[in-house]
Design a protein around this motif. Sequence first.
Motif, short mmCIF file in Angstrom:
data_model
loop_
_atom_site.label_atom_id
_atom_site.label_comp_id
_atom_site.label_asym_id
_atom_site.label_seq_id
_atom_site.Cartn_x
_atom_site.Cartn_y
_atom_site.Cartn_z
N ALA A 54 0.84 -1.20 0.00
CA ALA A 54 0.00 0.00 0.00
C ALA A 54 0.87 1.25 0.00
O ALA A 54 1.91 1.30 0.66
N PHE A 55 0.43 2.25 -0.75
CA PHE A 55 1.12 3.53 -0.84
C PHE A 55 0.09 4.64 -0.70
O PHE A 55 -1.06 4.50 -1.12
N LYS A 57 0.65 7.73 -2.02
CA LYS A 57 0.75 8.61 -3.19
C LYS A 57 0.77 7.79 -4.47
O LYS A 57 1.40 6.75 -4.55
N LEU A 58 0.09 8.31 -5.47
CA LEU A 58 0.01 7.64 -6.77
C LEU A 58 1.40 7.51 -7.41
O LEU A 58 1.73 6.46 -7.96
N ALA A 59 2.21 8.54 -7.30
CA ALA A 59 3.54 8.51 -7.91
C ALA A 59 4.40 7.40 -7.31
O ALA A 59 5.14 6.71 -8.03
N CYS A 60 4.30 7.20 -6.01
CA CYS A 60 5.07 6.14 -5.35
C CYS A 60 4.60 4.76 -5.80
O CYS A 60 5.41 3.86 -6.02
N ALA A 61 3.28 4.59 -5.94
CA ALA A 61 2.74 3.31 -6.39
C ALA A 61 3.18 3.00 -7.81
O ALA A 61 3.58 1.87 -8.12
N LYS A 62 3.13 4.00 -8.69
CA LYS A 62 3.56 3.79 -10.08
C LYS A 62 5.05 3.46 -10.14
O LYS A 62 5.46 2.59 -10.91
N LYS A 63 5.84 4.13 -9.32
CA LYS A 63 7.28 3.88 -9.31
C LYS A 63 7.57 2.45 -8.86
O LYS A 63 8.37 1.74 -9.48
N ARG A 64 6.90 1.99 -7.80
CA ARG A 64 7.12 0.63 -7.31
C ARG A 64 6.64 -0.41 -8.32
O ARG A 64 7.28 -1.43 -8.53
N MET A 65 5.51 -0.14 -8.97
CA MET A 65 5.01 -1.05 -9.99
C MET A 65 6.02 -1.19 -11.13
O MET A 65 6.31 -2.29 -11.58
N ASN A 66 6.59 -0.08 -11.56
CA ASN A 66 7.60 -0.13 -12.62
C ASN A 66 8.85 -0.88 -12.18
O ASN A 66 9.44 -1.62 -12.97
N GLU A 67 9.25 -0.71 -10.93
CA GLU A 67 10.39 -1.46 -10.40
C GLU A 67 10.12 -2.96 -10.45
O GLU A 67 10.95 -3.73 -10.91
#
Length: 107
Positions: A54-55, A57-67
């Motif tokens: 869980a995150f 912020k949307l930006a943090c979630a997108k960054k983790r998904m890309n990782e």
Amino acid sequence: MSNFIVYILTDNNRRYFEIDFTSNMLSTIVELQQVNSFTFQQGSHLNRIIYSEAFSKLACAKKRMNELQNFTHLQIERIIRKNNPNWNNLYPQQQQSYAKRNSNYAA
């Protein structure tokens, strides 16, 4: 404040992974159940959510998904085994309760 959840789906054989994020896990589970009912005989049947983060912020979630999407199969397996060693479905109750609710409307 809304939460964003990054999750990993797999099939029964743990062969295929799909990584995505959502802001509403219940609607995602319902959608997965509906999609899997249409594609039951076709291809892989991604039916179990085995990892989630869980995150706020949307930006943090997108960054983790890309990782996670850039990880190898072995790296993803290690993350799953660390957090969910038995590869249990993390959201089985919601799927069952949804199926029970809609069973009343079956013809």
